[in-house]
Design a protein around this motif. Structure first.
Motif, PDB file in Angstrom:
ATOM      1  N   SER A  59      47.264  31.180  42.582  1.00 38.74           N
ATOM      2  CA  SER A  59      48.381  31.567  41.508  1.00 38.74           C
ATOM      3  C   SER A  59      49.228  32.470  42.370  1.00 38.74           C
ATOM      4  CB  SER A  59      47.644  32.369  40.443  1.00 38.74           C
ATOM      5  OG  SER A  59      48.351  32.832  39.331  1.00 38.74           O
ATOM      6  N   LEU A  60      48.762  33.380  43.126  1.00 34.23           N
ATOM      7  CA  LEU A  60      49.812  34.157  43.740  1.00 34.23           C
ATOM      8  C   LEU A  60      50.747  33.177  44.727  1.00 34.23           C
ATOM      9  CD1 LEU A  60      50.045  37.001  44.375  1.00 34.23           C
ATOM     10  CD2 LEU A  60      49.101  36.837  46.509  1.00 34.23           C
ATOM     11  N   ALA A  61      50.006  32.158  45.335  1.00 33.97           N
ATOM     12  CA  ALA A  61      50.869  31.354  46.191  1.00 33.97           C
ATOM     13  C   ALA A  61      51.700  30.397  45.122  1.00 33.97           C
ATOM     14  CB  ALA A  61      49.940  30.520  47.078  1.00 33.97           C
ATOM     15  N   GLY A  62      51.440  30.350  44.009  1.00 32.65           N
ATOM     16  CA  GLY A  62      52.503  29.659  43.031  1.00 32.65           C
ATOM     17  C   GLY A  62      52.020  28.003  42.959  1.00 32.65           C
ATOM     18  N   LEU A  63      50.639  27.662  42.800  1.00 31.80           N
ATOM     19  CA  LEU A  63      50.457  26.368  42.607  1.00 31.80           C
ATOM     20  C   LEU A  63      50.269  26.022  40.970  1.00 31.80           C
ATOM     21  CD1 LEU A  63      49.976  26.173  45.555  1.00 31.80           C
ATOM     22  CD2 LEU A  63      47.832  24.899  45.092  1.00 31.80           C
ATOM     23  N   PRO A  64      50.712  24.826  40.636  1.00 29.81           N
ATOM     24  CA  PRO A  64      50.806  24.631  39.239  1.00 29.81           C
ATOM     25  C   PRO A  64      49.240  24.245  39.008  1.00 29.81           C
ATOM     26  CG  PRO A  64      51.733  22.902  40.240  1.00 29.81           C
ATOM     27  CD  PRO A  64      51.503  23.878  41.413  1.00 29.81           C
ATOM     28  N   PRO A  65      48.691  24.331  37.717  1.00 30.20           N
ATOM     29  CA  PRO A  65      49.424  25.222  36.667  1.00 30.20           C
ATOM     30  C   PRO A  65      48.976  26.664  36.295  1.00 30.20           C
ATOM     31  CG  PRO A  65      47.434  24.092  35.820  1.00 30.20           C
ATOM     32  CD  PRO A  65      47.250  24.152  37.259  1.00 30.20           C
ATOM     33  N   LEU A  66      48.822  27.237  37.582  1.00 32.65           N
ATOM     34  CA  LEU A  66      48.446  28.791  37.515  1.00 32.65           C
ATOM     35  C   LEU A  66      49.789  29.503  36.992  1.00 32.65           C
ATOM     36  CD1 LEU A  66      46.169  28.371  40.390  1.00 32.65           C
ATOM     37  CD2 LEU A  66      45.614  28.719  38.158  1.00 32.65           C
ATOM     38  N   VAL A 104      47.515  39.477  38.481  1.00 33.37           N
ATOM     39  CA  VAL A 104      47.153  38.705  39.546  1.00 33.37           C
ATOM     40  C   VAL A 104      46.779  39.594  40.872  1.00 33.37           C
ATOM     41  CG1 VAL A 104      47.555  37.051  41.457  1.00 33.37           C
ATOM     42  CG2 VAL A 104      47.914  36.454  39.232  1.00 33.37           C
ATOM     43  N   LYS A 105      47.827  40.610  41.075  1.00 32.80           N
ATOM     44  CA  LYS A 105      47.670  41.331  42.207  1.00 32.80           C
ATOM     45  C   LYS A 105      46.367  42.433  42.143  1.00 32.80           C
ATOM     46  CE  LYS A 105      49.717  41.405  45.414  1.00 32.80           C
ATOM     47  NZ  LYS A 105      49.158  40.873  46.650  1.00 32.80           N
TER      48      LYS A 105
END
Lengths: 117, 502
Positions: free
Chosen positions: B378-385, B335-336
């Motif tokens: 996805s970096l922030a952490g939201l599902p389903p990522l 991701v990064k």
């Protein structure tokens, strides 16, 4: 000898830290040179006292032998340290050519890192 | 031929070949890309084989384990190898799309391969001093790449990077020497066996703390991260993506390896210290990100805050938290790196990545916006990522262990991450004043976007197939924590100087 070596290593680390925290490039450079040497000396002293240790070779005369492995480690470390120090000299020289100063405090005094393009 | 040497040998040979090839050109580029694909295929094969229970051990010079240097690939090392080769391949392809070979610096490709060789050696090695050598190969290549195409501002930022890492290397050398005196060996497996009986010795804890400082500098933990956030943004985009993905994660990998496999598991104070420093890293990293106003700077600070999550998982020190850490590393590297590449596409389209002067991207390049949103959320952490599953596992372990403050810190850091991702979204994509030009005529952006989208697809795959990936991570964590199993594998190779087989 153990205690003297330990004191010497401590003194070298102290000098190195003092020099690295100075503003002048030359002092910083010498600080790093002293620092790598202090670390090398520390590893060298890790060989310990040779009394009562012998080479694991069949048929050899049992003479005290200093542990050779730390010396092998230092050889590697000296080569690496030399390379990195050479690079550091060039980097500092390049900064001097660009910025016309050898004072680290002056160099970073008024930089705004929040915006850079 | 023993395949254990190949992840190091291939980049090294490619680097030498390309170095002596001289002039940049198309054949040279094809060679490096081909080598990258072969390396990736090899690494994936190693992951598949090692997860079925096999371990790869190579005794160099045929000297048995405690006497000679060994290279060991267990599932954790294999996963890291796959990630490093994948990121390097993406970075190389992006570099091809960004610059024509006529303006390419002739040393960039060889140095990237040397960097990769150092990173891979750090993953494969089973020997503390060899790890030092691997770090130095990696660092020297990274110093050179950092200043290769630098202007006067960039060179100025390279100095703190060099100075802090030089101090770190020196401390590492001291730690290796002290470990040799303490245990009489530098081999990981041998140290693990000898240290387990002297776990109460305060010198072991002191050594553990020294190693924590050394690898903490490399990973970028809270008080030791000063070298990172100003130096990474000065790199060219593809290299910044490679550095952001891999270099700090080498530090995280070594922390996993040293505290999981090598040192005794009873070093409670060191684990506690790791966990609390991780909490501070998350908060300070994310606050630093908010203070920045250009994409690369924001992303560079986010590396730190994410490192906090991984190190927190190491500090909690249960098999599940190790698995969570490995999963998080897998998620984070891809991701990064892809976010840096997406930032690079924005830079190419707007001719700047300063948020005050960006805009209009959503109107003219909506697919870039979709790709960015996937990775940013996805970096922030939201599902389903993929980021959600890593954070979820870490939070679950944290609650089980009763570390409520640290869990709260991680949730605050997540929300602030979302905030700064939305800041980029609002300024660069959504904001649409008419005077902001979007250089769609510069057709490079299509290819650049494809590379970033390829990484995003992999990342989405990790998020949607999280169960399978987590199982692989769990296998890697269990094997990394199994000190006796590791030692058995390493000592099973009998060569010169070893015990004769019965």
């Amino acid at each position: 000898m153990q205690i003297e070596t330990a004191l010497l290593i401590g003194a070298l680390f102290g000098c190195a830290t003092y020099l690295i925290l100075q503003n002048s490039f030359v002092r910083i450079l010498f600080g790093f040179v002293v620092l790598t040497n202090a670390a090398n000396l520390l590893v060298l002293s890790m060989s310990g006292n040779p009394a009562g240790r012998h080479a694991p070779i069949v048929g050899s005369v049992a003479r005290p032998l200093v542990d050779p492995l730390p010396q092998a480690l230092i050889l590697t470390a000296i080569v690496i340290g030399f390379g990195v120090t050479a690079y550091l000299v060039l980097l500092l020289y390049r900064i001097f050519l660009d910025q016309r100063t050898t004072n680290a405090a002056e160099l970073y005094e008024d930089q705004d890192t929040s915006e850079h393009t | 031929m023993n395949p254990t040497i190949l992840p190091i040998l291939l980049p090294l040979l490619t680097a030498l070949l390309v170095l002596f090839w001289g002039k940049p050109g198309r054949p040279r580029r094809v060679l490096v890309a081909g080598s990258g694909i072969v390396q990736l295929a090899l690494a994936l094969w190693l992951v598949a084989r090692s997860c079925t229970g096999e371990s790869f051990v190579l005794t160099l010079g045929n000297w048995s384990a405690p006497f000679g240097i060994v290279l060991v690939i267990d599932p954790l090392a294999a996963i890291m190898l796959a990630l490093s080769t994948f990121t390097a391949l993406a970075s190389i392809l992006y570099g091809y799309a960004e610059l024509s070979f006529r303006v390419e610096h002739p040393l960039r490709l060889p140095l990237t391969q040397f960097l990769l060789a150092g990173i891979n050696l750090a993953f494969c090695t089973g020997d503390l001093f060899n790890l030092f050598v691997a770090f130095e190969i990696m660092l020297i290549a990274s110093y050179a790449l950092l200043t290769l195409e630098a202007d006067d501002w960039d060179v100025k930022q390279a100095f703190p990077y060099l100075a802090v890492n030089l101090v770190g290397s020196t401390l590492f050398l001291c730690a290796a020497g002290l470990a040799y005196t303490l245990f009489g060996t530098l081999n990981f497996a041998d140290i693990a066996m000898r240290a387990s009986v002297m776990a109460d010795d305060p010198r072991v804890l002191a050594l553990g703390l020294l190693l924590l400082v050394v690898f903490g500098i490399k990973a970028g933990i809270f008080p030791l991260y000063y070298w990172l956030p100003n130096s990474y943004p000065t790199l060219p985009i593809p290299l910044a993506a490679l550095y952001a993905g891999m270099l700090t994660k080498v530090g995280v990998y070594v922390l996993l390896r040293v505290f999981g496999t090598v040192l005794p598991h009873s070093l409670e104070p060191a684990h506690q210290l790791l966990a609390w420093l991780a909490g501070a890293t998350m908060i300070f990293g994310v606050l630093g990100a908010i203070s920045r106003n250009f994409i690369r700077g924001i992303l560079a600070y986010h590396i730190l805050s994410q490192i906090g999550f991984m190190v927190l998982a190491i500090g909690l020190f249960t098999p599940l938290s190790f698995a969570a850490c490995i999963f998080y590393v897998i998620h984070h590297i891809i991701v990064k790196s892809s976010l840096f590449l997406i930032g690079g596409v924005g830079l190419c389209l707007n001719r700047t990545d300063n948020l005050d002067r960006m805009g209009n991207l959503w109107r003219h390049a909506p697919w870039l916006g979709v790709v960015f949103l996937c990775q940013a959320l996805s970096l922030a952490g939201l599902p389903p990522l993929s980021g959600f599953w890593g954070k979820y596992a870490i939070v679950v372990v944290g609650l089980e262990k009763g570390a409520y403050v640290l869990v709260a810190a991680s949730l605050v850091a997540s929300i602030l991450t979302l905030f700064s991702m939305l800041k980029i979204w609002n300024s660069a994509f959504w904001n649409s004043p008419d005077e902001r030009e979007v250089c769609l005529w510069d057709l490079r952006w299509v290819k650049l976007c494809r590379v970033a989208a390829g990484m995003t697809v992999v990342s989405l795959g990790i998020g949607l197939g999280a169960e399978g990936v987590f199982r692989v991570a769990q296998e890697a964590a269990v094997r990394a924590l199994d000190q006796e199993g590791y030692a058995r594998v390493v000592f099973s190779r009998i060569g010169k100087g070893g015990a004769t087989p019965p």
